[in-house]
Write a protein that holds these residues in place. Structure first.
Motif, PDB file in Angstrom:
ATOM      1  N   CYS A  92       0.826  -1.207   0.000  1.00 49.60           N
ATOM      2  CA  CYS A  92       0.000   0.000   0.000  1.00 49.60           C
ATOM      3  C   CYS A  92       0.858   1.254   0.000  1.00 49.60           C
ATOM      4  O   CYS A  92       2.073   1.199   0.193  1.00 49.60           O
ATOM      5  CB  CYS A  92      -0.921   0.019   1.229  1.00 49.60           C
ATOM      6  SG  CYS A  92      -0.035   0.080   2.820  1.00 49.60           S
ATOM      7  N   TYR A  93       0.207   2.390  -0.241  1.00 51.85           N
ATOM      8  CA  TYR A  93       0.776   3.691   0.070  1.00 51.85           C
ATOM      9  C   TYR A  93       0.285   4.078   1.461  1.00 51.85           C
ATOM     10  O   TYR A  93      -0.632   3.457   2.013  1.00 51.85           O
ATOM     11  CB  TYR A  93       0.341   4.736  -0.957  1.00 51.85           C
ATOM     12  CG  TYR A  93       0.892   4.536  -2.350  1.00 51.85           C
ATOM     13  CD1 TYR A  93       2.234   4.211  -2.550  1.00 51.85           C
ATOM     14  CD2 TYR A  93       0.071   4.672  -3.479  1.00 51.85           C
ATOM     15  CE1 TYR A  93       2.743   4.028  -3.818  1.00 51.85           C
ATOM     16  CE2 TYR A  93       0.580   4.491  -4.758  1.00 51.85           C
ATOM     17  CZ  TYR A  93       1.910   4.163  -4.924  1.00 51.85           C
ATOM     18  OH  TYR A  93       2.416   3.987  -6.190  1.00 51.85           O
ATOM     19  N   LEU A  94       0.887   5.119   2.036  1.00 55.05           N
ATOM     20  CA  LEU A  94       0.529   5.545   3.391  1.00 55.05           C
ATOM     21  C   LEU A  94       0.304   7.058   3.397  1.00 55.05           C
ATOM     22  O   LEU A  94       1.133   7.823   3.868  1.00 55.05           O
ATOM     23  CB  LEU A  94       1.633   5.164   4.377  1.00 55.05           C
ATOM     24  CG  LEU A  94       1.291   5.261   5.864  1.00 55.05           C
ATOM     25  CD1 LEU A  94       0.253   4.223   6.248  1.00 55.05           C
ATOM     26  CD2 LEU A  94       2.549   5.084   6.706  1.00 55.05           C
ATOM     27  N   PRO A  95      -0.832   7.513   2.834  1.00 50.78           N
ATOM     28  CA  PRO A  95      -1.074   8.957   2.751  1.00 50.78           C
ATOM     29  C   PRO A  95      -1.274   9.596   4.116  1.00 50.78           C
ATOM     30  O   PRO A  95      -1.734   8.957   5.063  1.00 50.78           O
ATOM     31  CB  PRO A  95      -2.348   9.052   1.907  1.00 50.78           C
ATOM     32  CG  PRO A  95      -3.019   7.728   2.080  1.00 50.78           C
ATOM     33  CD  PRO A  95      -1.928   6.731   2.243  1.00 50.78           C
ATOM     34  N   LEU A  96      -0.929  10.880   4.187  1.00 52.55           N
ATOM     35  CA  LEU A  96      -1.118  11.686   5.393  1.00 52.55           C
ATOM     36  C   LEU A  96      -2.331  12.579   5.191  1.00 52.55           C
ATOM     37  O   LEU A  96      -2.438  13.267   4.177  1.00 52.55           O
ATOM     38  CB  LEU A  96       0.125  12.541   5.651  1.00 52.55           C
ATOM     39  CG  LEU A  96       0.048  13.560   6.794  1.00 52.55           C
ATOM     40  CD1 LEU A  96      -0.088  12.854   8.139  1.00 52.55           C
ATOM     41  CD2 LEU A  96       1.274  14.466   6.778  1.00 52.55           C
ATOM     42  N   PHE A  97      -3.235  12.579   6.173  1.00 50.49           N
ATOM     43  CA  PHE A  97      -4.451  13.375   6.094  1.00 50.49           C
ATOM     44  C   PHE A  97      -4.554  14.324   7.278  1.00 50.49           C
ATOM     45  O   PHE A  97      -4.053  14.030   8.365  1.00 50.49           O
ATOM     46  CB  PHE A  97      -5.699  12.480   6.077  1.00 50.49           C
ATOM     47  CG  PHE A  97      -5.798  11.572   4.891  1.00 50.49           C
ATOM     48  CD1 PHE A  97      -6.097  12.078   3.638  1.00 50.49           C
ATOM     49  CD2 PHE A  97      -5.602  10.204   5.020  1.00 50.49           C
ATOM     50  CE1 PHE A  97      -6.194  11.247   2.534  1.00 50.49           C
ATOM     51  CE2 PHE A  97      -5.690   9.360   3.931  1.00 50.49           C
ATOM     52  CZ  PHE A  97      -5.992   9.882   2.684  1.00 50.49           C
ATOM     53  N   ALA A  98      -5.228  15.451   7.063  1.00 48.52           N
ATOM     54  CA  ALA A  98      -5.546  16.382   8.141  1.00 48.52           C
ATOM     55  C   ALA A  98      -6.948  16.919   7.897  1.00 48.52           C
ATOM     56  O   ALA A  98      -7.275  17.345   6.787  1.00 48.52           O
ATOM     57  CB  ALA A  98      -4.535  17.523   8.202  1.00 48.52           C
ATOM     58  N   PHE A  99      -7.764  16.888   8.947  1.00 50.86           N
ATOM     59  CA  PHE A  99      -9.151  17.342   8.865  1.00 50.86           C
ATOM     60  C   PHE A  99      -9.457  18.289  10.017  1.00 50.86           C
ATOM     61  O   PHE A  99      -8.881  18.173  11.099  1.00 50.86           O
ATOM     62  CB  PHE A  99     -10.125  16.161   8.966  1.00 50.86           C
ATOM     63  CG  PHE A  99     -10.168  15.274   7.754  1.00 50.86           C
ATOM     64  CD1 PHE A  99     -11.164  15.419   6.801  1.00 50.86           C
ATOM     65  CD2 PHE A  99      -9.227  14.271   7.572  1.00 50.86           C
ATOM     66  CE1 PHE A  99     -11.222  14.586   5.692  1.00 50.86           C
ATOM     67  CE2 PHE A  99      -9.264  13.434   6.466  1.00 50.86           C
ATOM     68  CZ  PHE A  99     -10.268  13.596   5.523  1.00 50.86           C
ATOM     69  N   VAL A 100     -10.378  19.194   9.785  1.00 48.12           N
ATOM     70  CA  VAL A 100     -11.052  19.932  10.857  1.00 48.12           C
ATOM     71  C   VAL A 100     -12.505  19.527  10.763  1.00 48.12           C
ATOM     72  O   VAL A 100     -13.206  19.919   9.824  1.00 48.12           O
ATOM     73  CB  VAL A 100     -10.889  21.451  10.717  1.00 48.12           C
ATOM     74  CG1 VAL A 100     -11.759  22.165  11.752  1.00 48.12           C
ATOM     75  CG2 VAL A 100      -9.439  21.853  10.916  1.00 48.12           C
ATOM     76  N   GLY A 101     -12.969  18.713  11.706  1.00 52.27           N
ATOM     77  CA  GLY A 101     -14.292  18.130  11.577  1.00 52.27           C
ATOM     78  C   GLY A 101     -14.327  17.232  10.358  1.00 52.27           C
ATOM     79  O   GLY A 101     -13.507  16.326  10.213  1.00 52.27           O
ATOM     80  N   SER A 102     -15.250  17.495   9.448  1.00 50.20           N
ATOM     81  CA  SER A 102     -15.340  16.708   8.216  1.00 50.20           C
ATOM     82  C   SER A 102     -14.698  17.418   7.025  1.00 50.20           C
ATOM     83  O   SER A 102     -14.798  16.943   5.887  1.00 50.20           O
ATOM     84  CB  SER A 102     -16.820  16.416   7.899  1.00 50.20           C
ATOM     85  OG  SER A 102     -17.544  17.629   7.710  1.00 50.20           O
ATOM     86  N   VAL A 103     -14.026  18.535   7.296  1.00 46.42           N
ATOM     87  CA  VAL A 103     -13.434  19.328   6.211  1.00 46.42           C
ATOM     88  C   VAL A 103     -11.977  18.919   5.996  1.00 46.42           C
ATOM     89  O   VAL A 103     -11.149  19.055   6.903  1.00 46.42           O
ATOM     90  CB  VAL A 103     -13.497  20.836   6.533  1.00 46.42           C
ATOM     91  CG1 VAL A 103     -12.847  21.644   5.411  1.00 46.42           C
ATOM     92  CG2 VAL A 103     -14.935  21.274   6.741  1.00 46.42           C
ATOM     93  N   PRO A 104     -11.618  18.406   4.824  1.00 39.05           N
ATOM     94  CA  PRO A 104     -10.218  18.032   4.561  1.00 39.05           C
ATOM     95  C   PRO A 104      -9.358  19.257   4.291  1.00 39.05           C
ATOM     96  O   PRO A 104      -9.744  20.141   3.528  1.00 39.05           O
ATOM     97  CB  PRO A 104     -10.325  17.146   3.318  1.00 39.05           C
ATOM     98  CG  PRO A 104     -11.549  17.655   2.609  1.00 39.05           C
ATOM     99  CD  PRO A 104     -12.502  18.095   3.685  1.00 39.05           C
ATOM    100  N   LEU A 105      -8.196  19.300   4.944  1.00 36.99           N
ATOM    101  CA  LEU A 105      -7.241  20.387   4.714  1.00 36.99           C
ATOM    102  C   LEU A 105      -5.956  19.892   4.072  1.00 36.99           C
ATOM    103  O   LEU A 105      -5.221  20.682   3.474  1.00 36.99           O
ATOM    104  CB  LEU A 105      -6.901  21.085   6.037  1.00 36.99           C
ATOM    105  CG  LEU A 105      -8.042  21.715   6.836  1.00 36.99           C
ATOM    106  CD1 LEU A 105      -7.482  22.435   8.053  1.00 36.99           C
ATOM    107  CD2 LEU A 105      -8.859  22.664   5.974  1.00 36.99           C
ATOM    108  N   TRP A 106      -5.673  18.606   4.216  1.00 37.16           N
ATOM    109  CA  TRP A 106      -4.384  18.097   3.743  1.00 37.16           C
ATOM    110  C   TRP A 106      -4.540  16.642   3.317  1.00 37.16           C
ATOM    111  O   TRP A 106      -5.155  15.837   4.014  1.00 37.16           O
ATOM    112  CB  TRP A 106      -3.352  18.188   4.859  1.00 37.16           C
ATOM    113  CG  TRP A 106      -1.924  18.036   4.413  1.00 37.16           C
ATOM    114  CD1 TRP A 106      -1.177  16.889   4.380  1.00 37.16           C
ATOM    115  CD2 TRP A 106      -1.068  19.074   3.943  1.00 37.16           C
ATOM    116  NE1 TRP A 106       0.087  17.153   3.915  1.00 37.16           N
ATOM    117  CE2 TRP A 106       0.183  18.492   3.643  1.00 37.16           C
ATOM    118  CE3 TRP A 106      -1.240  20.452   3.756  1.00 37.16           C
ATOM    119  CZ2 TRP A 106       1.255  19.240   3.171  1.00 37.16           C
ATOM    120  CZ3 TRP A 106      -0.180  21.191   3.271  1.00 37.16           C
ATOM    121  CH2 TRP A 106       1.052  20.598   2.991  1.00 37.16           C
TER     122      TRP A 106
END
Length: 223
Positions: free
Chosen positions: A98-112
């Protein structure tokens, strides 16, 4: 929007085109193959930095300007692979290539959303992401208290040190992986909590009497 389109809802399109896909399968395929610039099939080059900045800018614009507190959730997740894709590695935790993406959210809003290979630490690149995300949130919500929340995969000294070095400070709430030292400190409390309701006052008293010390911007473990 990254290519200059200002009408994502397509309200300005001809009636017969409204509600239809904004890009055909062939266009999306050209974008996917855009990095292969040495072939005659190369048609589109993606501006990855512009795409990343656009996601952050549009996401932050959803936050109320007068927010008093913003909780930023960071996490890594698996993106399973089913072929011989470039950068494929087997991940022991997820049990697949697999790949291992990095995510960032504020609530349900994706920022990264950052695509990464799975052959490194889950928190790699988090500080660099935080530098851009926090700056964008501060610009949008200048009076907001920012709290970074993540699991034990992000409990890293460089992340905590960066948060504490900011002015105003960036607070954090990070998970701690279970280990013998923590078990020894909390064994009695865990046993008691199993037989009675959780009490915040007792939890705070336990912190004061142990080597678990609240730092200025979060929790850290001494020794």
């Amino acid at each position: 929007m990254v290519v200059g389109k200002e009408d994502p809802l397509a309200t300005g399109r001809a009636p017969q085109d409204q509600g239809k896909a904004l890009a055909s399968a062939s266009t999306l395929n050209r974008l996917e193959l855009g990095n292969n610039k040495k072939t005659g099939y190369h048609k589109i080059s993606a501006n990855h930095e512009a795409i990343q900045d656009n996601l952050l800018r549009k996401g932050v614009s959803c936050l109320p300007k007068h927010s008093k507190e913003v909780v930023l959730d960071m996490d890594a997740s698996d993106d399973p692979l089913h072929g011989q894709q470039e950068g494929r590695f087997f991940h022991g935790y997820y049990g697949c290539y697999c790949y291992l993406p990095l995510f960032a959210f504020v609530g349900s809003v994706p920022l990264w959303a950052e695509l990464r290979t799975s052959d490194g630490d889950a928190a790699r690149g988090a500080v660099e992401a935080l530098q851009k995300i926090v700056a964008a949130i501060r610009k949008r919500c200048p009076k907001a208290k920012i709290i970074v929340r993540a699991d034990s995969g992000f409990c890293r000294e460089e992340i905590m040190a960066w948060c504490e070095a900011q002015e105003p400070k960036v607070y954090y709430c990070l998970g701690l992986a279970r280990n013998s030292r923590l078990r020894e400190l909390l064994e009695v409390k865990f046993a008691r909590s199993a037989s009675r309701p959780f009490c915040v006052a007792e939890w705070r008293a336990a912190l004061q009497n142990s080597n678990i010390k609240p730092s200025k911007a979060g929790l850290s473990v001494a020794g």
